[in-house]
Design a protein around this motif. Sequence first.
Motif: not given
Length: 422
Positions: A36-41, A46-47
Amino acid sequence: MLRHPVLRRLLPGFALSYVGEGMGLLAVSWLAIQLAPQANAGVWVAAAVAAYTLPGALGTVLFARVLSGRSGAQLAAWDAVVRAVMLGAIPVVHLAGALDISWYTVLLGLSSLLRSWGSAGRFTLIAELLPAEHRLAGNALIGLFSEASTLVGPALAALLIAAGGPVLVIAVAAATFAVLAVSYLLAVPRTARAPIEERRGSSLAGFTAIWRDRRLLGLSALTFGFFFLYGPVQVALPIHVAEALDNSAGTLAAFWTAFGVGAIIGGFAAGYLRRWRLWPTTIAIVLGWGAALLPLGVGAPIGVALVAIAIGGLIWAPYPATTMALLQRSTDGAARAPVLAAYAAITTLSVPLGTIAAGPLITGVGAEATILAAAVLTVAFGVIAAAVAISRAVRVRSAYDLADVETPGKESVRQLDPEPLP
């Protein structure tokens, strides 16, 4: 289960696949964190975790017309094949250098599409092969595998992650489901794998059957509420340990280990409850679990809280076996698998919904108060279920007494329904 010529050959596949399931509990979220990208990990993790379970509820509706009327062995084997293929595709895409968080989430979602049907297939197969008096023990053994996997699987996954990373763990989990699929092919006779009937039901046949049957509806409502109220505990317990106890990962691990040990003992005990009346036992489990949570909710010392959570695991463990025995007893033929799949979809949705509800509650009143609220509401829910069951039993008994008076000399109708269901 151990003596049955078919089921005993399936036991190694069952055990191995449940270990793979337990390994996935750790590996799925760990790999999501890495991708996951750090900005919206947080959103992506969760997804991914949700994708590993929730699409099974959607699959209950999407594939009902195709899968209705299929035997338990067919349903369970197809779920194992889908999970082996889709989970196995993750390391393949990774080796190709194309695995990102979006592909990962899609493959996890596809792997779980037949999850509810697979659960229905396992317990349908038990109902097809075992006499009624042994189904509770069969259900309990399956539940015991599930409980043990939560202790063994994550520990093995941690070792494999240290050795080769989470992709390796998912590859091993896929292999365990492949072994299970082959086990169904080799262990179950062709006659037992044949469709029960060719008729195709509607996409909502299982849910419709539950809605129209007061016994099935009552059991489904009880299970949904019970599991929904368990969801907040999963979220609140780690926060409670961090805020109110000693903020130690070891303490949190001790809580889940105590619960797991209690659940394994309870899983063994569940196989010996066949002489107990199932409805009172099931409602007592709800009451007992709620009572076991109370010490955590009132700030009991760590030692007392650990004993309480262990007792809670002991009480909790027989619930899946007793409820499944009630479902197996209340269904038959081609109607059984759709009902069990719909019931599995209900349980699949209930815990995540409870987990989602926990966020605002913990923010508003704190983790300890959230556990206390879950405990009190669970006890209250059990009391309501008991009141409904007693009221129903009184009405049925009155009807039986009236029937006995009006039909003297005939066999008592009581013998036809020894355990009336609410």
